[in-house]
Scaffold this motif. Structure first.
Motif, short mmCIF file in Angstrom:
data_model
loop_
_atom_site.label_atom_id
_atom_site.label_comp_id
_atom_site.label_asym_id
_atom_site.label_seq_id
_atom_site.Cartn_x
_atom_site.Cartn_y
_atom_site.Cartn_z
N MET A 1 0.81 -1.20 0.00
CA MET A 1 0.00 0.00 0.00
C MET A 1 0.86 1.27 0.00
N SER A 2 2.03 1.14 0.68
CA SER A 2 2.86 2.33 0.73
C SER A 2 3.88 2.27 -0.39
N ASP A 3 4.26 3.43 -0.84
CA ASP A 3 5.20 3.51 -1.94
C ASP A 3 6.60 3.61 -1.35
N LEU A 4 7.32 2.50 -1.39
CA LEU A 4 8.60 2.47 -0.69
C LEU A 4 9.74 2.31 -1.66
N ARG A 5 10.79 3.03 -1.39
CA ARG A 5 12.01 2.82 -2.16
C ARG A 5 12.83 1.75 -1.47
N GLU A 6 13.76 1.18 -2.19
CA GLU A 6 14.65 0.19 -1.59
C GLU A 6 15.45 0.86 -0.47
N PRO A 7 15.63 0.17 0.66
CA PRO A 7 16.38 0.79 1.75
C PRO A 7 17.83 1.09 1.36
N GLN A 8 18.33 2.20 1.87
CA GLN A 8 19.70 2.64 1.57
C GLN A 8 20.59 2.42 2.79
N TYR A 9 20.27 1.46 3.63
CA TYR A 9 21.02 1.31 4.87
C TYR A 9 21.05 -0.15 5.25
N THR A 10 21.93 -0.48 6.18
CA THR A 10 22.03 -1.87 6.61
C THR A 10 21.99 -2.00 8.13
N GLY A 11 22.23 -0.93 8.87
CA GLY A 11 22.37 -1.05 10.32
C GLY A 11 21.05 -1.08 11.06
N PHE A 12 21.05 -1.76 12.20
CA PHE A 12 19.83 -1.89 13.00
C PHE A 12 19.34 -0.53 13.49
N ALA A 13 20.28 0.30 13.97
CA ALA A 13 19.87 1.59 14.55
C ALA A 13 19.21 2.48 13.50
N THR A 14 19.68 2.40 12.26
CA THR A 14 19.05 3.18 11.19
C THR A 14 17.68 2.59 10.87
N GLU A 15 17.65 1.26 10.81
CA GLU A 15 16.40 0.60 10.43
C GLU A 15 15.30 0.79 11.47
N GLN A 16 15.66 0.80 12.75
CA GLN A 16 14.61 0.97 13.77
C GLN A 16 13.95 2.35 13.64
N ILE A 17 14.64 3.29 13.00
CA ILE A 17 14.08 4.63 12.81
C ILE A 17 13.47 4.80 11.42
N HIS A 18 14.16 4.28 10.40
CA HIS A 18 13.71 4.55 9.03
C HIS A 18 13.06 3.36 8.33
N GLY A 19 13.16 2.15 8.91
CA GLY A 19 12.67 0.96 8.23
C GLY A 19 11.22 1.11 7.82
N ASP A 20 10.94 0.90 6.55
CA ASP A 20 9.58 0.97 6.03
C ASP A 20 8.89 2.26 6.43
N ASP A 21 9.61 3.33 6.27
CA ASP A 21 9.13 4.62 6.72
C ASP A 21 8.22 5.22 5.65
N ASP A 71 1.72 0.37 10.27
CA ASP A 71 3.03 1.01 10.28
C ASP A 71 3.96 0.27 11.25
N LEU A 72 3.44 -0.02 12.44
CA LEU A 72 4.21 -0.78 13.43
C LEU A 72 4.46 -2.20 12.95
N GLU A 73 3.46 -2.80 12.33
CA GLU A 73 3.59 -4.19 11.84
C GLU A 73 4.71 -4.29 10.81
N ARG A 74 4.76 -3.34 9.88
CA ARG A 74 5.82 -3.39 8.86
C ARG A 74 7.18 -3.25 9.51
N ARG A 75 7.26 -2.33 10.46
CA ARG A 75 8.55 -2.10 11.13
C ARG A 75 9.01 -3.36 11.86
N LEU A 76 8.08 -4.00 12.58
CA LEU A 76 8.47 -5.18 13.35
C LEU A 76 8.78 -6.37 12.46
N ALA A 77 8.02 -6.54 11.38
CA ALA A 77 8.31 -7.64 10.44
C ALA A 77 9.73 -7.47 9.91
N ARG A 78 10.07 -6.26 9.60
CA ARG A 78 11.38 -5.99 9.04
C ARG A 78 12.49 -6.22 10.07
N LEU A 79 12.29 -5.69 11.28
CA LEU A 79 13.33 -5.84 12.30
C LEU A 79 13.54 -7.30 12.67
#
Ligand SMILES: *Cc1c(COP(=O)(O)O)cnc(C)c1O
Length: 454
Positions: A1-21, A71-79
């Motif tokens: 549903m959301s228009d997402l670009r491929e992530p430009q990062y690999t680290g957990f700390a970045t992903e917990q903030i930007h993952g599936d943003d 939004d939370l579900e996508r973030r947690l699935a990813r993490l």
């Protein structure tokens, strides 16, 4: 549903903030808004019908899906390195939904003996009433005990990545191999580790559940739970094992969930048929609060682990303490597993046992003031509780002892405060225990001095 670009990062700390943003178009709000709406407007009758039939994406009603929860579900699935997640009203709701989506009357569940008491109660009381049988493995680290207790009707294996409070460490690779050899999934409760310390799916687990009320939130202000599906388990590999997913379903016009949804079959069945009917829906407000927590998860976990390691070492050096059940200590029986599965730290929830038994535990707990006396864990605040008289009070002394809970056992959830203040607080507890030992024993009542006739 959301228009997402491929992530430009690999680290957990970045992903917990930007993952599936997903950027929220309206007003350019940077933080995902709270969508407190029961239902959603359909553009036309065709769209309404398609959404109900599941042939078009889009929200229908918050019991089965909500943008803030999503939004939370996508973030947690990813993490968690999963494919899909389902956010629910509490950890118990998540575990109940996962089990009820997998198990039918007559099935058998095999679980570690070292699990959260609420989950044990769910299995031995609630699921038993539905005709679901259960066995528990006494020594979680002994794979032969798991193998010996498998039955032809076993349909899932269950354990906690780090058990509370004794810190048994689940050998996820060995147990998932055993499960897969029998055509069944491994479900792991990853509450005490969080995806920052351990991702069970990377080691072979099929489904991960969480109490998001704990470390994921961190602030201790909201309950929530999540079921994360790896999307990898083949539900149709063994004929008749999971008929709810593989048999033709009238609601899907004669297709099965696996035929229609393939790798998403479990996630959609759990959402639409189990959670959607039983109704343990989470408030979008709680999803928002928990998402705020997740954005600082790695920082908090680093401090939790560092403080816990220090506290455990300090306690182990105290003469009044007989054991410290912290997997980060080399003398812990599962330390080799902890070293393998938890390279970033060993969590911060563990037990220690005082030589002086229940009176010592009482004196210790009542002397601390920074450690808050309450049940709950994974809070930024340090917490302390006496399991024998609280969380485990419904079990006999013998059962408690088998689970590592003695009258002198205290559980800590070490928070992120300054370590010097935490040690000073625990030193007040130790001082109270010493003062107790110095007191003369109370004079027995007169009646007790009369020899009994027997
Ligand atoms: C707290 C907890 C649960 C239950 O979660 P709630 O959010 O309190 O319902 C389940 N498993 C573990 C390991 C927990 O610590």
């Amino acid at each position: 549903m959301s228009d997402l670009r491929e992530p430009q990062y690999t680290g957990f700390a970045t992903e917990q903030i930007h993952g599936d943003d997903a950027h929220h178009a309206e007003h350019g709000a940077r933080v995902a808004p709270i969508h407190l709406s029961a239902g959603y407007i359909f553009d036309d009758v065709q769209q309404a019908g398609d959404r109900f039939a599941g042939t078009a994406e889009g929200y229908v009603y918050t019991r089965v899906g909500n943008p803030t929860n999503a939004d939370l579900e996508r973030r947690l699935a990813r993490l968690e390195h999963g494919q899909n997640a389902l956010f629910l009203g509490s950890g118990q709701a998540a575990i109940s939904v996962a089990f009820l989506a997998l198990l039918n009357c007559g099935d058998h569940i095999l679980a570690s003996n070292s699990i959260y008491e609420g989950t044990r109660g769910l299995i031995v009381a609630n699921l038993a009433r539905l005709g679901i049988e259960a066995d528990f493995v006494e020594d979680t680290a002994d794979i032969e005990q798991w193998r010996a207790k498998l039955r032809p009707n076993t349909r899932l294996l269950f354990g906690e990545s780090i058990s509370n409070p004794t810190n048994d460490i689940l050998d996820i690779e060995a147990i998932s191999n055993l499960a897969h050899g029998h055509g069944i999934p491994l479900v792991v409760d990853n509450t005490a580790a969080t995806p920052y310390l351990l991702r069970p799916i990377d080691h072979g687990a099929d489904i991960v559940v969480h109490s998001a009320s704990k470390f994921l939130a961190g602030h201790g202000s909201a309950l929530g739970g999540v079921v994360v599906d790896s999307g990898r388990f083949r539900w149709d590999a063994r004929e008749g094992y999971f008929p709810q997913l593989t048999a033709p379903d009238p609601a899907l016009l004669g297709e099965s969930f696996v035929q229609r949804y393939q790798s998403r079959a479990f996630a959609i069945f759990a959402r639409d048929v189990v959670a959607g009917r039983l109704g343990p829906t989470a408030s979008p407000f709680n999803a928002f609060l928990i998402r705020q927590g997740i954005e600082t998860l790695s920082l908090r976990m680093e401090r939790h682990c560092e403080n816990a390691q220090h506290v455990a070492g300090w306690l182990a050096s105290q003469p009044a303490v007989v054991t410290v059940d912290f997997a980060g200590l080399p003398e812990h029986r599962d330390h080799h597993l902890a070293a393998k599965y938890l390279p970033r730290g060993f969590g911060s929830v563990f037990a220690f046992t005082l030589a002086g038994g229940a009176p010592a535990a009482r004196a210790f707990i009542e002397a601390t003031s920074i450690f808050t006396h309450m049940t709950h864990l994974g809070d930024v605040r340090s917490l302390i509780v006496h399991p024998a008289s609280t969380s485990h009070c419904q079990r006999t002394a013998q059962e408690q002892a088998a689970g590592g809970i003695l009258p002198g056992t205290i559980r800590l959830s070490v928070g992120i405060e300054d370590i010097a203040d935490l040690i000073a607080d625990l030193a007040r507890g130790i001082a109270a225990v010493s003062a107790l030992a110095d007191q003369p024993l109370p004079t027995p009542p007169a009646a007790a001095l009369v020899p009994s006739p027997a």
